[in-house]
Design an enzyme around this catalytic site. Structure first.
Site, mmCIF file in Angstrom:
data_model
loop_
_atom_site.group_PDB
_atom_site.id
_atom_site.type_symbol
_atom_site.label_atom_id
_atom_site.label_comp_id
_atom_site.label_asym_id
_atom_site.label_seq_id
_atom_site.Cartn_x
_atom_site.Cartn_y
_atom_site.Cartn_z
ATOM 1 N N SER A 108 38.200 37.798 37.402
ATOM 2 C CA SER A 108 36.895 38.671 37.875
ATOM 3 C C SER A 108 35.638 37.862 37.789
ATOM 4 O O SER A 108 34.572 38.096 38.264
ATOM 5 C CB SER A 108 37.076 40.178 37.588
ATOM 6 O OG SER A 108 37.410 40.220 36.019
ATOM 7 N N HIS A 138 41.252 42.091 42.304
ATOM 8 C CA HIS A 138 40.263 41.221 43.108
ATOM 9 C C HIS A 138 40.849 40.497 44.286
ATOM 10 O O HIS A 138 39.916 39.807 45.194
ATOM 11 C CB HIS A 138 39.421 40.322 42.504
ATOM 12 C CG HIS A 138 38.332 41.075 41.651
ATOM 13 N ND1 HIS A 138 37.146 41.364 42.252
ATOM 14 C CD2 HIS A 138 38.170 41.438 40.107
ATOM 15 C CE1 HIS A 138 36.358 41.973 41.215
ATOM 16 N NE2 HIS A 138 37.090 42.171 40.054
ATOM 17 N N LYS A 184 37.687 48.708 44.733
ATOM 18 C CA LYS A 184 36.765 47.423 45.112
ATOM 19 C C LYS A 184 36.977 47.179 46.629
ATOM 20 O O LYS A 184 36.247 47.954 47.241
ATOM 21 C CB LYS A 184 37.358 46.219 44.503
ATOM 22 C CG LYS A 184 36.938 46.375 42.715
ATOM 23 C CD LYS A 184 37.612 45.237 41.926
ATOM 24 C CE LYS A 184 37.069 45.481 40.657
ATOM 25 N NZ LYS A 184 38.106 45.122 39.526
HETATM 26 C C1 LIG Z 1 38.302 45.990 38.204
HETATM 27 C C2 LIG Z 1 39.501 45.435 37.570
HETATM 28 C C3 LIG Z 1 40.038 46.464 37.165
HETATM 29 C C4 LIG Z 1 39.955 47.917 36.970
HETATM 30 O O1 LIG Z 1 39.887 48.447 38.200
HETATM 31 P P1 LIG Z 1 38.982 49.827 38.292
HETATM 32 O O2 LIG Z 1 39.751 50.576 39.620
HETATM 33 O O3 LIG Z 1 37.800 49.553 38.564
HETATM 34 O O4 LIG Z 1 39.312 50.714 37.099
HETATM 35 C C5 LIG Z 1 41.415 46.113 36.752
HETATM 36 N N1 LIG Z 1 41.959 44.811 36.854
HETATM 37 C C6 LIG Z 1 41.176 43.610 37.011
HETATM 38 C C7 LIG Z 1 41.833 42.507 37.212
HETATM 39 C C8 LIG Z 1 40.010 44.263 37.617
HETATM 40 O O5 LIG Z 1 39.005 43.095 38.106
#
Ligand SMILES: *Cc1c(COP(=O)(O)O)cnc(C)c1O
Length: 392
Positions: free
Chosen positions: A179, A207, A238
């Site tokens: 990320s 991602h 996301k």
């Molecule tokens: C953003 C992210 C999460 C968390 O996801 P949310 O739905 O925002 O809690 C988990 N793992 C990775 C690799 C992320 O980039």
């Protein structure tokens, strides 16, 4: 607090007074937004809005209970079935967020007799999930499959420290797309390493979903590794544009999670509007492939231009492009100056990244127009020159 401020590590919340989108309003000014994870522009897509409003009209605003008591609506189950089909797996269980998917999953399937082997740059929710487990933990240097293989060979030859008993389960965990750097995990070789010792593999594709693979099916699909990755974690927060997380894998995995995963058992399920928006998002992703194409066209152009301007963009291969600055103070100042020049691009500093790896992280989306990207690049060029980061 004083220490954080003096080290340039204090981060005030930036407050948006507009909807999420390619342009946002901050402190009364409209800024090109390079800091959201809204890859496909689905947070404000008309079809998702309509689905969410209809769900509110028909089912109200809250689910009223945890999934295991009275908080499972038929739409929750429908979303899970649709996600399972999309991901090409047997079963999916949703969680309130990607974060709680990991912190629910990992301690449920690992215990004292097990080993978790984790990439050094894995997301905090994998780290916390592993900390909640009684399993032994080993970390391998970022994306270093030779080092991973060594850890795995050592673990399978020598067993648990002290007793030498064989591990019951060895779980390898990696982000699909990292990320903060935007690089893609070398999954084909990670799969081979895991298979060589009979380890299970967990890929957190937060991602990668919506970004990589056919219609955004993710990193596993991108590499054609279906059925060779045991467990996938995904987010609905996301590219999918709403909120939530999920675990995708075998039916027995879904079953044990419904019995033991603590965020699933002890925290209320998604409200109807969220579930309806996520279901519509899956349809949009498959019916409007132009969004993913636009995302990649924007990504390639923006990355090439940043490199041409002389910025260090690290090892990124996805729409996440970090502009590396080193010390937190420079990253903070760069971001502030970008704001002045009409661009919203947030600095990322310790503890999100290492102390000497501060950066301004950019993410382009399908919703950015050529004009948005041109004006953002102009701002980067100007601030880069001013702060002496690009030489020219
Ligand atoms: C953003 C992210 C999460 C968390 O996801 P949310 O739905 O925002 O809690 C988990 N793992 C990775 C690799 C992320 O980039």
């Amino acid at each position: 607090m004083a220490a954080l401020r003096s080290q340039h590590l204090y981060r005030g919340l930036r407050i948006l007074s507009s909807a999420q989108g390619p342009v946002v309003e901050v402190d009364g000014r409209r800024l090109v937004n390079l800091s959201s994870n809204d890859y496909l522009g689905l947070t404000h897509h008309p079809r998702l809005r309509k689905a969410a409003v209809a769900a509110v009209e028909d089912f109200g605003v809250g689910s009223g209970a945890v999934r295991t008591i009275a908080g499972t609506l038929s739409m929750h189950e429908a979303l899970e079935a649709e996600l399972a089909e999309f991901k090409g797996v047997d079963a999916v269980l949703t969680f309130q967020s990607g974060f709680t998917a990991n912190t629910g999953l990992i301690p449920t399937i690992t215990g004292e007799a097990d080993l978790i082997v984790s990439d050094a740059l894995n997301h905090a929710s994998i780290i916390d999930g592993a900390r909640l487990s009684k399993a032994t933990r080993r970390v391998y240097p970022h994306a270093d499959v030779a080092a991973l293989q060594e850890v795995l060979d050592d673990a399978s030859a020598n067993g648990r420290p002290g007793t030498g008993e064989p591990y019951r389960l060895i779980l390898v965990a990696t982000d699909g797309v990292f990320s903060m750097d935007g690089d893609i995990a070398p999954l084909p070789t990670i799969v081979e390493a895991a298979e060589s010792v009979g380890a299970a593999l967990l890929v957190d594709d937060a991602h990668g979903s919506g970004v990589l693979g056919r219609d955004g099916r993710g990193t596993v699909d991108h590499f054609g590794l279906h059925r060779r990755v045991d467990i996938q974690v995904g987010t609905l927060s996301k590219a999918v544009g709403s909120l939530g997380g999920y675990v995708a894998g075998p039916t027995a995995l879904r079953e044990i999670l419904t019995q033991r995963a603590r965020p699933f058992l002890f925290s209320t399920s998604h409200p109807p509007a969220v579930v309806a928006a996520c279901r519509e998002a899956l349809r949009v992703m498959q019916e409007e492939p132009g969004l993913q194409a636009r995302l990649w066209a924007n990504t390639e152009r923006f990355k090439a231009e940043l490199a041409r301007l002389g910025f260090d963009t690290g090892r990124s291969a996805t729409p996440i492009t970090p502009v590396l600055m080193g010390d937190p103070e420079t990253a903070m100042r760069f971001s502030d100056r970008l704001t002045g020049a009409g661009v919203f691009a947030q600095p990322v500093v310790f503890p999100t990244v290492a102390m000497d790896k501060a950066r301004v992280r950019t993410i382009v989306t399908a919703a950015h127009t050529d004009d948005h990207l041109d004006s953002a690049l102009e701002a980067f060029a100007e601030v880069g020159r001013e702060l002496g980061l690009t030489g020219s």
